[in-house]
Design a protein around this motif. Sequence first.
Motif: not given
Length: 221
Positions: A23-29, A47-56
């Motif tokens: 929400a603060d505008g970052f590309e998150v890792y 892991a499940a949340v990151c997969e859902q959000l398409g995060l590395a």
Amino acid sequence: MKKAVVIYSGGMDSFTVLHRAIADGFEVYPLSFHYGQRHSKELDCAAAVCEQLGLAHKLVDIRSINTLLAGSALTDDIEVPAADYAEGNMKATVVPNRNMILLSLAIGYAVSIDADEVYYGAHSGDHDIYPDCRPEFVEAMNQVSQLANYKAIPVRSPYLYNSKAEILADGLSMGLDYSQTWTCYNGREFACGNCSACRERLGAFAAHQLTDPLRYEEQAN
């Protein structure tokens, strides 16, 4: 877009921190650690949340450090306190120097990917119990982080002075689904509802007159 490494355990607080960084505008890792904790349910949620959000998402296995860091109910065969979240009950859950180690690794990762900040989920409810969640520690780590590498990496703890209920309020304002998190210190099928972590979580939902969407053993019986 600026980049941020987020230390993400899969618990309620770090879940909110992850979405706050977005929400603060970052590309998150997101960065998670298997340090020998009693169970991996939080990590499975992460892991499940990151997969859902398409995060590395990076999950780093550092279990070998447990040969150095003994004596915590979170990592050793020591009974988890079934009591309210208070200093006398929770000292058994302190993992020696854990957050300094995890922050150091997160800062190194941030430098290696040319990120701009590290987000970390310390909050006011932890101050009396965990020395490495107190403002003095976070501020000192922030100062050291900006000196330790050619690129200064600030350590940001957006909820450092907020309670669990206030963290939940921010998450609810972002429309977050807390059934995607795990807080219980025990890794059984359902949350126990009795350990200090469960009690604090339930108290946060009660403060907002809400029912926790996570299932508890009492409900399952």
